[in-house]
Design a protein around this motif. Sequence first.
Motif, PDB file in Angstrom:
ATOM      1  N   GLU A  26      -6.354  14.942  13.926  1.00 49.58           N
ATOM      2  CA  GLU A  26      -7.239  14.863  15.085  1.00 49.58           C
ATOM      3  C   GLU A  26      -8.659  15.256  14.706  1.00 49.58           C
ATOM      4  O   GLU A  26      -9.639  14.618  15.127  1.00 49.58           O
ATOM      5  N   SER A  29     -10.211  12.343  12.658  1.00 52.51           N
ATOM      6  CA  SER A  29     -10.569  11.216  13.515  1.00 52.51           C
ATOM      7  C   SER A  29     -11.863  11.483  14.257  1.00 52.51           C
ATOM      8  O   SER A  29     -12.745  10.613  14.349  1.00 52.51           O
ATOM      9  N   SER A  33     -15.520   9.460  13.668  1.00 58.23           N
ATOM     10  CA  SER A  33     -16.130   8.768  14.810  1.00 58.23           C
ATOM     11  C   SER A  33     -17.505   9.320  15.133  1.00 58.23           C
ATOM     12  O   SER A  33     -18.406   8.582  15.552  1.00 58.23           O
ATOM     13  N   SER A  40     -11.049   3.537  15.359  1.00 56.77           N
ATOM     14  CA  SER A  40      -9.706   4.007  15.689  1.00 56.77           C
ATOM     15  C   SER A  40      -8.902   4.132  14.405  1.00 56.77           C
ATOM     16  O   SER A  40      -8.815   3.169  13.625  1.00 56.77           O
ATOM     17  N   THR A  42      -5.220   5.278  12.435  1.00 54.31           N
ATOM     18  CA  THR A  42      -3.791   5.564  12.531  1.00 54.31           C
ATOM     19  C   THR A  42      -3.280   5.960  11.150  1.00 54.31           C
ATOM     20  O   THR A  42      -3.834   5.541  10.123  1.00 54.31           O
ATOM     21  N   ALA A  73      -7.704   1.875   9.616  1.00 50.08           N
ATOM     22  CA  ALA A  73      -8.813   2.013  10.565  1.00 50.08           C
ATOM     23  C   ALA A  73      -9.128   0.664  11.194  1.00 50.08           C
ATOM     24  O   ALA A  73      -9.071  -0.377  10.532  1.00 50.08           O
ATOM     25  N   GLU A  74      -9.447   0.673  12.465  1.00 50.52           N
ATOM     26  CA  GLU A  74      -9.811  -0.549  13.192  1.00 50.52           C
ATOM     27  C   GLU A  74     -11.120  -0.304  13.936  1.00 50.52           C
ATOM     28  O   GLU A  74     -11.266   0.698  14.652  1.00 50.52           O
ATOM     29  N   ARG A  75     -12.051  -1.204  13.754  1.00 50.43           N
ATOM     30  CA  ARG A  75     -13.337  -1.113  14.451  1.00 50.43           C
ATOM     31  C   ARG A  75     -13.469  -2.340  15.346  1.00 50.43           C
ATOM     32  O   ARG A  75     -13.682  -3.457  14.862  1.00 50.43           O
ATOM     33  N   THR A  76     -13.349  -2.135  16.618  1.00 49.27           N
ATOM     34  CA  THR A  76     -13.351  -3.224  17.593  1.00 49.27           C
ATOM     35  C   THR A  76     -14.765  -3.483  18.103  1.00 49.27           C
ATOM     36  O   THR A  76     -15.679  -2.681  17.871  1.00 49.27           O
ATOM     37  N   HIS A  79     -16.099  -0.524  19.833  1.00 51.90           N
ATOM     38  CA  HIS A  79     -16.608   0.502  18.931  1.00 51.90           C
ATOM     39  C   HIS A  79     -18.023   0.150  18.475  1.00 51.90           C
ATOM     40  O   HIS A  79     -18.908   1.009  18.403  1.00 51.90           O
TER      41      HIS A  79
END
Length: 289
Positions: A26, A29, A33, A40, A42, A73-76, A79
């Motif tokens: 946590e 993360s 950010s 995001s 995981t 990691a995912e950057r949408t 984001h």
Amino acid sequence: MAGTGVERERSVSVSTNSVSARDGFEWWSGMVSEAVMPVSITSEYTDRFRGAATSLRLPQAEMSSFSFSPMSAERTPAHVRRSDPECYPHDRADRLLGTRLSSRTGSGALLAGYLSGLRENADHCDAEELQRLGSVGVDLATVFLAGQLDRPPVLPAETRQQALLARIQAFIDHNLADPDLAPATIAAHHHISVRLLHRLFQQEPKTVRATIRRSRLERSRADLADVRIGHRSIGETATRWGFRDQADFSRAFRLAYGTTPSDFRRTARFGQCPRGGPASGSPPNRSQD
């Protein structure tokens, strides 16, 4: 953001060691950010996640290194909308996404070595040096990425000269132990004239010979301060870094640091090692002999 940072003159280091193992994922993360970019994350190691990051702040850039447990990691688009500096050259860099970039050969090896050395020695540089060194790093990165795209970099002449100068500096650092290291051998290795070599160094703080001598002195100084090799004689240290004569080494060391090698080593062993720098009043050496 939870956690603590260990701040030196120009760098900041943080890690999950500052929180419990249960809170490590946590914390990581939130750190990424907030300090890097909204994303995001995981991982299958959320209950034992470990990570560390170090950031070096330069006048016109920032260099960071990370080590962490396996994660995704995912950057949408959401984001991106939260934090978009609008400096991503998507028309060219997209081709490199998801591609492994080697740092073992060619410009990749040079860039990796340069950035590693910059990170280790930044605290010994003033603001003007850091600005120049940071610019060289950006130029080397540009050359490297252009090579990965299989197209020649569109670089101004000044940038190409900076890249060449960086290669020369790396060659000097690699060959300090060679007592025959001199402008002629450096120029021959890089297929340029000695005259051009000296011209490249005209905008640098020191000439070619002065750069070699200063680098040798810095390496020798580091060895003298290292208690793990305290058994090594001063003469052996001088020879190890390319000085042919111990008397010449002692004179140069005293001129640069205001103390003799033996006195410096004695002081360093008691934990009072003075920071390096030219002795006050020392004139800059711009000769090209």
